[in-house]
Design a protein around this motif. Sequence first.
Motif, PDB file in Angstrom:
ATOM      1  N   HIS A  91      52.841  35.915  37.851  1.00  0.00           N
ATOM      2  CA  HIS A  91      52.907  36.309  39.933  1.00  0.00           C
ATOM      3  C   HIS A  91      53.706  37.352  39.403  1.00  0.00           C
ATOM      4  O   HIS A  91      53.183  38.218  40.947  1.00  0.00           O
ATOM      5  CB  HIS A  91      52.823  35.004  40.559  1.00  0.00           C
ATOM      6  CG  HIS A  91      52.250  34.129  40.297  1.00  0.00           C
ATOM      7  ND1 HIS A  91      51.275  34.351  41.583  1.00  0.00           N
ATOM      8  CD2 HIS A  91      52.363  33.073  40.293  1.00  0.00           C
ATOM      9  CE1 HIS A  91      50.517  33.364  41.478  1.00  0.00           C
ATOM     10  NE2 HIS A  91      50.948  32.341  40.830  1.00  0.00           N
ATOM     11  N   GLN A  94      43.260  35.574  40.603  1.00  0.00           N
ATOM     12  CA  GLN A  94      41.486  35.539  41.775  1.00  0.00           C
ATOM     13  C   GLN A  94      41.127  36.909  41.626  1.00  0.00           C
ATOM     14  O   GLN A  94      41.720  37.958  40.296  1.00  0.00           O
ATOM     15  CB  GLN A  94      41.828  36.259  43.171  1.00  0.00           C
ATOM     16  CG  GLN A  94      43.105  35.068  44.274  1.00  0.00           C
ATOM     17  CD  GLN A  94      41.933  34.109  44.168  1.00  0.00           C
ATOM     18  OE1 GLN A  94      41.199  34.055  44.923  1.00  0.00           O
ATOM     19  NE2 GLN A  94      42.509  33.275  44.027  1.00  0.00           N
ATOM     20  N   MET A 136      49.145  46.799  35.762  1.00  0.00           N
ATOM     21  CA  MET A 136      49.779  45.478  36.466  1.00  0.00           C
ATOM     22  C   MET A 136      50.357  44.604  35.050  1.00  0.00           C
ATOM     23  O   MET A 136      51.099  44.470  35.215  1.00  0.00           O
ATOM     24  CB  MET A 136      48.984  44.243  36.990  1.00  0.00           C
ATOM     25  CG  MET A 136      48.982  43.540  37.623  1.00  0.00           C
ATOM     26  SD  MET A 136      48.359  42.531  36.109  1.00  0.00           S
ATOM     27  CE  MET A 136      46.659  42.342  36.272  1.00  0.00           C
ATOM     28  N   PRO A 195      39.290  41.276  41.198  1.00  0.00           N
ATOM     29  CA  PRO A 195      40.540  42.208  41.657  1.00  0.00           C
ATOM     30  C   PRO A 195      39.358  42.798  42.960  1.00  0.00           C
ATOM     31  O   PRO A 195      38.569  42.658  42.995  1.00  0.00           O
ATOM     32  CB  PRO A 195      40.372  43.032  40.261  1.00  0.00           C
ATOM     33  CG  PRO A 195      40.223  42.284  39.655  1.00  0.00           C
ATOM     34  CD  PRO A 195      39.899  41.537  40.039  1.00  0.00           C
ATOM     35  N   ARG A 203      52.620  49.375  43.657  1.00  0.00           N
ATOM     36  CA  ARG A 203      53.965  49.237  42.898  1.00  0.00           C
ATOM     37  C   ARG A 203      53.398  49.952  42.168  1.00  0.00           C
ATOM     38  O   ARG A 203      54.728  49.945  41.386  1.00  0.00           O
ATOM     39  CB  ARG A 203      53.618  47.606  42.401  1.00  0.00           C
ATOM     40  CG  ARG A 203      53.120  46.137  43.559  1.00  0.00           C
ATOM     41  CD  ARG A 203      53.770  45.924  42.871  1.00  0.00           C
ATOM     42  NE  ARG A 203      54.683  45.174  41.885  1.00  0.00           N
ATOM     43  CZ  ARG A 203      55.183  44.524  41.282  1.00  0.00           C
ATOM     44  NH1 ARG A 203      54.566  42.730  41.430  1.00  0.00           N
ATOM     45  NH2 ARG A 203      56.133  44.102  40.879  1.00  0.00           N
ATOM     46  N   TRP A 244      44.086  47.926  35.939  1.00  0.00           N
ATOM     47  CA  TRP A 244      45.160  46.552  35.343  1.00  0.00           C
ATOM     48  C   TRP A 244      46.393  46.266  34.260  1.00  0.00           C
ATOM     49  O   TRP A 244      46.805  45.480  34.378  1.00  0.00           O
ATOM     50  CB  TRP A 244      43.586  46.041  35.339  1.00  0.00           C
ATOM     51  CG  TRP A 244      43.739  44.741  34.202  1.00  0.00           C
ATOM     52  CD1 TRP A 244      43.665  42.882  35.122  1.00  0.00           C
ATOM     53  CD2 TRP A 244      43.806  44.485  32.856  1.00  0.00           C
ATOM     54  NE1 TRP A 244      43.841  42.685  33.718  1.00  0.00           N
ATOM     55  CE2 TRP A 244      43.968  42.359  32.243  1.00  0.00           C
ATOM     56  CE3 TRP A 244      43.820  44.733  31.877  1.00  0.00           C
ATOM     57  CZ2 TRP A 244      43.808  41.702  31.745  1.00  0.00           C
ATOM     58  CZ3 TRP A 244      44.056  44.615  30.326  1.00  0.00           C
ATOM     59  CH2 TRP A 244      44.236  42.802  30.160  1.00  0.00           C
ATOM     60  N   ARG A 282      43.889  45.439  44.316  1.00  0.00           N
ATOM     61  CA  ARG A 282      44.319  44.376  44.911  1.00  0.00           C
ATOM     62  C   ARG A 282      44.955  43.582  43.623  1.00  0.00           C
ATOM     63  O   ARG A 282      43.728  42.805  43.969  1.00  0.00           O
ATOM     64  CB  ARG A 282      44.816  43.924  46.145  1.00  0.00           C
ATOM     65  CG  ARG A 282      45.945  43.020  46.131  1.00  0.00           C
ATOM     66  CD  ARG A 282      45.077  42.145  47.940  1.00  0.00           C
ATOM     67  NE  ARG A 282      45.484  42.852  48.674  1.00  0.00           N
ATOM     68  CZ  ARG A 282      46.559  43.515  49.333  1.00  0.00           C
ATOM     69  NH1 ARG A 282      48.204  43.379  49.210  1.00  0.00           N
ATOM     70  NH2 ARG A 282      46.717  44.403  50.346  1.00  0.00           N
ATOM     71  N   PHE A 283      45.338  43.238  42.688  1.00  0.00           N
ATOM     72  CA  PHE A 283      45.527  42.085  41.541  1.00  0.00           C
ATOM     73  C   PHE A 283      46.136  40.210  42.104  1.00  0.00           C
ATOM     74  O   PHE A 283      47.377  40.949  43.142  1.00  0.00           O
ATOM     75  CB  PHE A 283      46.211  42.664  40.874  1.00  0.00           C
ATOM     76  CG  PHE A 283      45.397  43.270  40.393  1.00  0.00           C
ATOM     77  CD1 PHE A 283      43.707  42.771  39.262  1.00  0.00           C
ATOM     78  CD2 PHE A 283      45.625  44.774  39.623  1.00  0.00           C
ATOM     79  CE1 PHE A 283      42.945  44.113  38.747  1.00  0.00           C
ATOM     80  CE2 PHE A 283      44.806  45.363  39.010  1.00  0.00           C
ATOM     81  CZ  PHE A 283      43.887  45.428  38.814  1.00  0.00           C
ATOM     82  N   GLU A 284      45.631  39.384  42.905  1.00  0.00           N
ATOM     83  CA  GLU A 284      46.897  38.442  43.126  1.00  0.00           C
ATOM     84  C   GLU A 284      45.868  36.979  41.873  1.00  0.00           C
ATOM     85  O   GLU A 284      44.734  37.174  41.433  1.00  0.00           O
ATOM     86  CB  GLU A 284      46.277  37.701  44.331  1.00  0.00           C
ATOM     87  CG  GLU A 284      46.600  38.222  44.552  1.00  0.00           C
ATOM     88  CD  GLU A 284      46.106  38.194  46.686  1.00  0.00           C
ATOM     89  OE1 GLU A 284      46.321  37.244  46.643  1.00  0.00           O
ATOM     90  OE2 GLU A 284      46.044  38.859  47.793  1.00  0.00           O
ATOM     91  N   HIS A 285      46.881  36.841  41.439  1.00  0.00           N
ATOM     92  CA  HIS A 285      46.421  35.646  39.682  1.00  0.00           C
ATOM     93  C   HIS A 285      45.933  34.949  40.259  1.00  0.00           C
ATOM     94  O   HIS A 285      46.012  34.058  41.041  1.00  0.00           O
ATOM     95  CB  HIS A 285      48.004  35.080  39.529  1.00  0.00           C
ATOM     96  CG  HIS A 285      47.879  34.244  38.772  1.00  0.00           C
ATOM     97  ND1 HIS A 285      47.660  34.820  37.257  1.00  0.00           N
ATOM     98  CD2 HIS A 285      48.309  32.535  39.048  1.00  0.00           C
ATOM     99  CE1 HIS A 285      47.571  33.646  36.705  1.00  0.00           C
ATOM    100  NE2 HIS A 285      47.848  32.673  37.194  1.00  0.00           N
ATOM    101  N   ASP A 310      51.336  40.853  40.654  1.00  0.00           N
ATOM    102  CA  ASP A 310      50.667  40.781  41.896  1.00  0.00           C
ATOM    103  C   ASP A 310      51.267  42.098  43.101  1.00  0.00           C
ATOM    104  O   ASP A 310      51.881  42.181  43.089  1.00  0.00           O
ATOM    105  CB  ASP A 310      50.796  39.257  42.659  1.00  0.00           C
ATOM    106  CG  ASP A 310      50.297  38.335  42.549  1.00  0.00           C
ATOM    107  OD1 ASP A 310      49.357  38.895  40.843  1.00  0.00           O
ATOM    108  OD2 ASP A 310      49.969  37.106  42.590  1.00  0.00           O
ATOM    109  N   GLY A 311      49.572  42.738  43.541  1.00  0.00           N
ATOM    110  CA  GLY A 311      49.947  43.539  44.205  1.00  0.00           C
ATOM    111  C   GLY A 311      48.825  44.923  44.415  1.00  0.00           C
ATOM    112  O   GLY A 311      48.105  44.294  43.802  1.00  0.00           O
TER     113      GLY A 311
END
Length: 385
Positions: free
Chosen positions: A13, A42, A357, A44, A106, A354, A37-40, A16-17
């Motif tokens: 996590h 999920q 991230m 993109p 980020r 990615w 936006r990346f969220e663990h 994430d952002g």
Amino acid sequence: MAARDAQKDESAHRGDGVYFGLMSGTSMDGVDGIAVRFEHGQRPVVLAEAFVGFAQGLREALFSLQQPGENEIERASLAGNALAARYAVCCHELLRAGNLSADEVRAIGAHGQTIRHRPEKGFTVQIQNPALLAELAHIDVIADFRSRDVASGGQGAPLVPAFHATVFGSHEDTRVVCNLGGISNITVLSSTGAVRGFDCGPANALLDLWAERHLGKPYDENGQFAASGNLHQPLLNALLGEPFFEQPPPKSTGRDLFNAQWLDEKLKGFESLTPADVQATLVALTAVSVAREIERHAGDCRAVYVCGGGARNRVLMEALHKALETGGVAGVPVMTTEALGVPPQQVEPLAFAWLAMRCVAREPGNLPAVTGAAGERVLGAIYPR
């Protein structure tokens, strides 16, 4: 055990952002940008996209740096500054289109422009000025993704297969993702979860070069120039005689090999051909070299998904389908990555967002089975805003 699992979950996590991904590829026509936006756990979520073209002077400077020349250090530095300025314009476009502030982003994953790729000699060079970009955009910048993989014995390319596996992989069938950029490359996503990937040969790098030389245009729109000519089999055989095409993976290439000098040398003895016939044969070169690698390494694939600029070239897409049909992989549909939910022009900038991230999360971004590196490595150098 519980503590270790909690630590692993925290690491997942940590990245994430919202991130920007910037990619200016071998075609050197401009920079594609994406806000995502990346969220663990999920998929993109794309928030905005932008394209900022390069002025002719910058394109000429970048092309001139593909080969050794006088005063290279100064010319490369000035071109890097100019690239940073165009990247910053792209970032401002993404902020505007995504209704974002710089504080909400980020990091920027900025690939830079490859001017030398010599992994066999232990180096790869992507020029830009990430410090200047951080200054102009007021956002952390992550750059220099390839050199750590090369330092650990890898090719430093392709890096996108790890991203392809996360968004396009399936346990139901084996599929191939084919990027038709300046250079063609494929990612083989096995139903078992295994991932392979490597460069196949030239694509738009030679097609654009020939179109610019004979049409005065930066590319052959929708393959119309190629469609007006005829494939010349003896020339195709001569082009396919390049030893790179028979090398086993891991392998990568670029304009260091497939450039104007290479093409002009191969064309000796074929001066009677019309420019359109040469263009048609270059289309066949891309299609056949990709189809051969798919037959060798992914004969059980159920579909080929194409991304990159070549996905917009109808004649090239048709040639790839024909080459697969005649090359022993019959019945395999060829379509763009739009069928998997990602428009073809978004795939590469998404991949570098990615990778940024993954760097922020201190997670590896390479696949040793793809690049030949000694192991997994965190990729990228961070330039704080």
